[in-house]
Write an enzyme that holds these catalytic residues in place. Sequence first.
Site, PDB file in Angstrom:
ATOM      1  N   SER A 274      32.690  30.328  56.864  1.00 60.79           N
ATOM      2  CA  SER A 274      32.171  31.406  56.030  1.00 60.79           C
ATOM      3  C   SER A 274      33.270  32.375  55.610  1.00 60.79           C
ATOM      4  O   SER A 274      34.208  31.992  54.934  1.00 60.79           O
ATOM      5  CB  SER A 274      31.040  32.120  56.780  1.00 60.79           C
TER       6      SER A 274
ATOM      7  N   ASP B   6      31.526  35.315  49.260  1.00 57.91           N
ATOM      8  CA  ASP B   6      32.323  35.014  50.446  1.00 57.91           C
ATOM      9  C   ASP B   6      32.767  33.554  50.402  1.00 57.91           C
ATOM     10  O   ASP B   6      32.522  32.842  49.421  1.00 57.91           O
ATOM     11  CB  ASP B   6      31.569  35.367  51.726  1.00 57.91           C
TER      12      ASP B   6
ATOM     13  N   ASP C  60      31.989  30.634  51.766  1.00 55.92           N
ATOM     14  CA  ASP C  60      31.069  29.521  51.568  1.00 55.92           C
ATOM     15  C   ASP C  60      30.006  29.836  50.523  1.00 55.92           C
ATOM     16  O   ASP C  60      29.066  29.060  50.333  1.00 55.92           O
ATOM     17  CB  ASP C  60      30.421  29.105  52.890  1.00 55.92           C
TER      18      ASP C  60
ATOM     19  N   ASP D 117      27.526  31.835  50.210  1.00 53.90           N
ATOM     20  CA  ASP D 117      26.112  32.097  50.477  1.00 53.90           C
ATOM     21  C   ASP D 117      25.790  33.585  50.402  1.00 53.90           C
ATOM     22  O   ASP D 117      24.623  33.974  50.448  1.00 53.90           O
ATOM     23  CB  ASP D 117      25.668  31.506  51.826  1.00 53.90           C
TER      24      ASP D 117
END
Length: 448
Positions: free
Chosen positions: A97, A237, A239, A241
Amino acid sequence: MRDLSKLVKAYDVRGVVGEEIDADIVREVGAAFARLVGTSVAVVHDMRPSSEPFAEAFAEGVISQGQDVVHVGLGSTDLVYFAAGRLDIAGAMITASHNPARYNGIKLCRPGATPVGQDSGLAEIRAMLEDGIPVHTGAPGTVAHRDLTSDYAEYLRKLVDLNGIRPLKVAVDAANGMAGHMVPIVFRGLPVEIVPMYFELDGTFPNHEANPLVSANLVDLQNKVREVGADIGLAFDGDADRCFVVDETGAPVPPSAIVALIATRELAKTPGSAIVYNAITSRAVPEIITEHGGVPVRARVGHTFVKALMAERDAVFGGEHSGHYYFRDFWRADTGMLAALHILAALGTTDKPLSTLVSEYTRYAASGEISFQVHDVPSTLAAIEAKYDGAEIDRLEGLTVRLDGNAWFNLRPSNTEPLLRLNVEAPDRDTMAGIRDEVIASIGASNS
């Protein structure tokens, strides 16, 4: 017995590559997860240097236990939720992440994108890793490669009415993360001029860390918005999400305002629905939900708690102050990309600038999240609670202290890092600053 306490977190598996996590451990996690869920698994990975080999290792672990793998390839975390929901199989996302480049990890979900956390599967996976995974004596599973990105983009665009929106200039900071891959696919065909920033996939994050919750990581986007005269800036961010927003002046938009904005849009479609918000979201959020005929439901911080409450109350939407946005129509999973489409739709159907639009959803002054390293979290919280003896207090999430005049603060231990986090809100900036400074001084005194 191995000690995996630093690797298996509250919501995922995450550690420093080569020290706490490697391909062998990832392979074992894949095998343990296959035994836990007993179904096929969709595997997606991000752009970190170790992610593709980790995805291969995870798949090897899954098929070693007789389960099949649908290898989706490069994508965002919400792509794996889409795969788990659309195909009704389990999912694994190889990512760390927003963490720095030296980290990597695995996010897991069951079929239908149901979350896997410490109390819903991670503890069992850790136990299998520590005790040894039984050998599977049957035939191994198979691996099939399948590209779902176009299906994912088409599905998202069906959930938001973007017909007739005015042309928008949108600066997007992908931070060399997965948004650089996903945004062009999702935004294709929309009346949107993308001003790309750091779209080159690079898991070493050469420009800045892929964590827009840290204000320093928004500076480049703020400058770009002002430089090109963009209507809006979006920051994702690593990833992709989570989505953060900057208005046309370059000012960051509080995520709580985005929660309230999307909540009103969802309530317009499904009047009277429940909306879940977390314990550190602005007080304006439940006020606005109620004013628009919805039912506000307060949750603990963290996706497993939000998703569980959404399922229990059949909530149409859920939002967290950290920039996570959850949608019933997206299997109650969080997707920054769908949130971004909602914001573009709201902005594109009005002549107002974004700063004016979001001012309708911003009623209080907030400190933003401030993090502290402390010697002893429980004793620090107890000392702060004693200092505010007589105030209204609850412990749904750490320690929340409600003061006179709609002011409050929350202190909570981080679920992912050894930190204590402070959020303060009050009707005006001076009152907020006074409370903030008083609490910070008390934390310092408790740890001197």
